[in-house]
Design an enzyme around this catalytic site. Structure first.
Site, PDB file in Angstrom:
ATOM      1  N   ASP A 330       0.841  -1.194   0.000  1.00 22.43           N
ATOM      2  CA  ASP A 330       0.000   0.000   0.000  1.00 22.43           C
ATOM      3  C   ASP A 330       0.874   1.241   0.000  1.00 22.43           C
ATOM      4  O   ASP A 330       2.036   1.193   0.420  1.00 22.43           O
ATOM      5  CB  ASP A 330      -0.880   0.033   1.259  1.00 22.43           C
ATOM      6  CG  ASP A 330      -2.214  -0.660   1.026  1.00 22.43           C
ATOM      7  OD1 ASP A 330      -2.481  -1.042  -0.116  1.00 22.43           O
ATOM      8  OD2 ASP A 330      -2.974  -0.813   1.989  1.00 22.43           O
ATOM      9  N   ASP A 607      -4.706  -2.685   4.853  1.00 15.42           N
ATOM     10  CA  ASP A 607      -5.314  -2.269   6.117  1.00 15.42           C
ATOM     11  C   ASP A 607      -6.832  -2.288   6.081  1.00 15.42           C
ATOM     12  O   ASP A 607      -7.477  -2.274   7.114  1.00 15.42           O
ATOM     13  CB  ASP A 607      -4.834  -0.865   6.508  1.00 15.42           C
ATOM     14  CG  ASP A 607      -5.101   0.162   5.412  1.00 15.42           C
ATOM     15  OD1 ASP A 607      -5.706  -0.204   4.381  1.00 15.42           O
ATOM     16  OD2 ASP A 607      -4.703   1.330   5.582  1.00 15.42           O
TER      17      ASP A 607
END
Length: 865
Positions: A330, A607
């Site tokens: 990410d 996440d």
């Protein structure tokens, strides 16, 4: 008008009809089940075969009771340590999850009153009151008010989504489209505004719940499991062939010498003696300490990693991290800081200032008022409350500059919040009797209305030429900056004859430590691909600054561009792929599948709930500590500080563990090969039992257990990050390791058998009986493998290099020598030994120590190649 909400009776009816707002969780396997599954380990299965044979021999009175018991204890210890360690890690993760869930509350209207309840008590039909900072507890429709929502947990997008009531009920909208303006989703966070939401679905039926259920599936074998399974097959084959050969050899020797048994009972005894030796060979061949070593290593490294903000939730995730060949990461919060911050502030003539206290006081006051007083966020005890992400970034800049406390709110006469048409907000203040309006907003709107600017000395000047400002804005936009202009005017006007105060560049900044960590990971031969929901221009700018886009052939794709390519086309592009922008959750899962088809060991960070399927499918999933519980459940490792540098540490620890396993294998396979050769060759010279089963179990288990602790304590060395990733299919035992094992094993075998069969060596011990010589052989064997531990722990020429960094190694090796003395001195009938004189101990130690210079010669010859 405030919605009515549900009555207590309606709440009960809704819960019975639609269910509770809880998510289905498959509980982890209980400890007893983990232990049972552990018996399927290839190493354990080989030992089980040996145990069965020993039990049979015991009932046939061909073995002592402590021989099968010894093997059974070895099995239980090796299997139990692994199961207990994994169960302990899962319990830690469950405790953290329970602690987080206990804090989740929601504000609902019940019986006409606002009440705060636990999220699990929310039902369909409830009216939830939402404010800035609230996590939305279920999926539902906005019925009153307006809010801005951060939906990154579901779609990875950093841009806030507006949610308002639907005025035209006949129009309809797609609730599966996260960008619709009327429907809010569980797990997303309110960033600004206030609204009432009517709950439409709860629990597993929410989008959050559906994604959570997706991740609860099995994953493929880890690289270490593949390698150990292959090794176990090779070892078992080696042991079984050796066992058959020894039985055949003993029988062949009997026929060739003509010393045939006289009756059936003598034949049975001969065959049982041969089988006993065969079982001894099998026990010699199996590295009983290996399952225990992996468990000890995982436990020790997990404890070390917890101090570095890395929680190993699934114990095999650590060793897999060390084998990574590609990592999909990410951007937000991992490579970047995860929050907007002021990167640069320049005056109207584009002169940068590093700090407010270096500005002329009048100019600093203008900046503080223009971005602090003219701000929807507030400060309380240096904590920032409310406001959108931009306003919070500006306020954080003032707090960090210790300028927030100088703001004078009492001067404010009027505040106009952000107007989407004007693309600005404004505040009018009365200072020393003078009315001044400060405007903050889009540069292209504000600069057009500016006729003057303030220079770095705080002097107002005419703004005639604006091309230099346009050039600066274009440069900053190329760096993926979000730009704001601050201007002021006399009086209350905000749209003409303005004076430009400053230009501010804001961005989710790249973490400084992440740049170094990415460089380290790339040097380790691991391909890093940034996967983000941001637009391509933003992603490319961040990737360049982070060092991901460095070569001409490096590729950045958008989700749409990736969707146009077939799997085969994507596989060809994958080696050069560095950025995927506007990524969808399905893109992450596809990338994992494509990489695994190429037999790569795949890591994925995430996440949000949207990341969970990909985290689960990856060989190792890195969940962020600030992420959703679903993501943490799907991941193998939780990065508590959301920092890429912590991922680098996890990789280093994983590699250290793999290196330790290889060192241990050199140590233990040398023991096993030497034991097999000794027990195989001995009968050829008339000595059917060179070492007993119990002696071998002591060597293989008691000694190797201590050795597992020694090698498990090896420090994590940065030099390991210079190695290239080990292919998934590569054998865990390399040719260099095999050569080292054979040379050391041949020497140990030779010197031990020489004590029994070579007269000059026997004479070193004086006029002694046969049992004494076998005791000397046993002592020499144990000391030789102890000294060989120093050879195994490093590939450098000096076997004692860096020994001070692993004090456990020194303690363990000294302990092994002490145990050797106890075994030989007090072993008696159980070990079939007798005490040695100090002179004999010295001779055994000298013969054993020679294994070190012999291996140093091998290393020197390799270095000259």
């Amino acid at each position: 008008m405030t919605p009515r909400g549900l009555t207590s009776k309606e709440v009960d009816e809704s819960r019975q009809k639609h269910g509770a707002n809880t998510l289905t969780q498959i509980p982890p396997d209980p400890l007893w089940k983990k232990i049972l599954e552990g018996f399927q380990d290839p190493m354990i299965m080989i030992l089980l075969v040996a145990l069965v044979v020993q039990v049979v021999l015991f009932f046939l009175k061909q073995a002592e009771w402590f021989e099968p018991v010894g093997i059974l204890i070895a099995i239980l210890i090796a299997n139990g340590v692994a199961s207990i360690s994994e169960s302990s890690q899962e319990n830690k993760a469950s405790a953290l999850k329970a602690e987080e869930e206990a804090k989740e509350m929601a504000k609902v209207i019940r019986d006409g009153k606002l009440a705060e309840i636990h999220v699990s008590e929310v039902v369909v039909g409830d009216v939830v009151f939402l404010q800035a900072g609230d996590k939305i507890p279920a999926d539902g429709e906005i019925v009153d008010g307006a809010i801005k929502v951060d939906q990154a947990a579901l779609n990875g997008e950093t841009e806030e989504a507006a949610k308002i009531p639907q005025t035209d009920k006949s129009a309809g909208y797609d609730v599966k489209d996260l960008l619709n303006q009327h429907y809010a989703y569980r797990g997303t966070v309110v960033c600004g505004g206030e609204a009432y939401m009517e709950v439409k679905v709860v629990g597993d039926k929410t989008l959050f719940g559906e994604l959570a259920l997706e991740v609860q599936e099995d994953t493929r074998e880890t690289p270490l499991q593949v390698k150990l399974s292959k090794l176990a097959g090779q070892i078992s084959m080696f042991g079984y062939i050796g066992a058959i050969a020894i039985v055949a050899g003993i029988l062949a020797k009997t026929f060739l010498t003509g010393d045939l048994p006289g009756d059936i009972y003598q034949w049975i005894r001969l065959i049982m003696n041969a089988i006993t030796v065969a079982v001894t060979i099998i026990v010699c061949a199996v590295p009983e300490g290996l399952p225990m070593l992996t468990s000890i290593l995982l436990s020790l490294q997990s404890l070390k990693m917890a101090k570095d903000n890395v929680l190993v939730r699934k114990i095999n995730g650590l060793e897999t991290a060390g084998s990574l060949s590609i990592l999909f990461s990410d951007k937000t919060g991992t490579i970047t800081e995860g929050r907007l911050s002021v990167v640069e502030l320049v005056t109207g003539n584009v002169r940068p200032f590093e700090a407010l206290n270096k500005m002329p006081s009048a100019l600093a006051l203008d900046v503080i008022t223009g971005i602090g007083v003219n701000n929807s966020a507030a400060v309380s005890d240096n904590s920032i409350i409310g406001g959108n992400s931009t306003d919070r970034a500006l306020m954080a800049f003032l707090v960090d500059s210790e300028a927030a406390k100088t703001m004078n709110k009492e001067e404010v006469r009027a505040f106009n919040a952000f107007d989407s048409n004007k693309k600005s907000s404004s505040v009018t203040v009365c200072r020393n009797g003078e009315v001044i309006t400060y405007i903050k907003g889009a540069p292209e709107k504000i600069i057009d209305n500016c006729t003057r600017y303030i220079d770095e000395n705080g002097v107002e000047k005419e703004l005639v030429e604006k091309n230099f400002l346009t050039a600066y804005l274009d440069t900053q936009a190329g760096r993926s900056m979000r730009l704001l202009a601050v201007a002021k005017s006399k009086g209350e006007k905000d749209d003409s004859d303005l004076t430009l105060v400053c230009l501010i560049s804001i961005r989710d900044n790249v973490r400084k430590e992440a740049v170094d960590a990415i460089h380290e990971v790339q040097n380790a031969g691991i391909q890093v691909v940034m996967v983000t929901g941001d637009r391509k221009e933003t992603a490319v700018a961040i990737a360049k600054e982070a060092g991901l886009l460095a070569r001409p052939q490096d590729i950045a794709l958008t989700s749409a561009e990736m969707a146009e390519k077939s799997d085969d086309e994507l596989k060809k592009l994958l080696p050069d792929l560095r950025v995927v922008a506007r990524a969808l959750p399905t893109d992450k899962s596809r990338l994992v599948r494509i990489a695994q088809d190429l037999n790569l060991v795949v890591g994925m960070t995430g996440d949000g709930v949207n990341d969970s399927p990909a985290l689960k499918k990856a060989d190792v999933g890195f969940a962020m500590g600030s992420g959703t519980e679903v993501a943490k459940e799907a991941g193998d490792i939780t990065i508590l500080d959301d920092n890429f540098s912590s991922i680098e540490k996890a990789i280093l620890y994983g590699r250290t563990m793999f290196k330790s396993i290889r060192k241990f294998l050199i140590f233990q396979l040398t023991v096993n090969v030497a034991a097999v050769l000794s027990c195989f060759i001995g009968p050829m010279f008339g000595e059917n039992v060179v070492m007993t089963v119990i002696q071998l179990l002591l060597i293989n288990l008691a000694m190797d257990t201590l050795a597992a602790i020694a090698f498990g304590s090896e420090p994590a060395l940065k030099e390991y990050m210079k190695d290239k990733p080990i292919p998934r299919s590569e054998s865990i035992v390399t040719k260099a390791m095999f050569t080292e094992i054979l040379i050391s094993a041949f020497y140990i075998t030779f010197i031990c058998l020489a004590i029994l069969f070579v007269k000059p060596v026997q004479q070193l011990f004086g006029d002694v009986d046969h049992t004494y010589l076998k005791t000397a052989l046993f002592a020499t064997f144990m000391m030789a493998i102890t000294f060989n531990g120093f050879n195994a722990r490093t590939s450098h020429l000096n076997p004692f290099e860096g020994l001070g960094r692993n004090k456990n190694f020194i303690i363990v090796m000294l302990s092994i020598i002490g145990l050797q003395y106890l075994f030989v001195t007090f072993g008696g009938k159980v070990l079939e030994v007798e005490p040695l004189t100090w002179r004999s101990w010295g001779i055994c130690a000298l013969l054993a120590f020679l294994v070190i210079p012999i291996d140093m010669i091998r290393k020197m010859l390799i270095a000259k190649r």
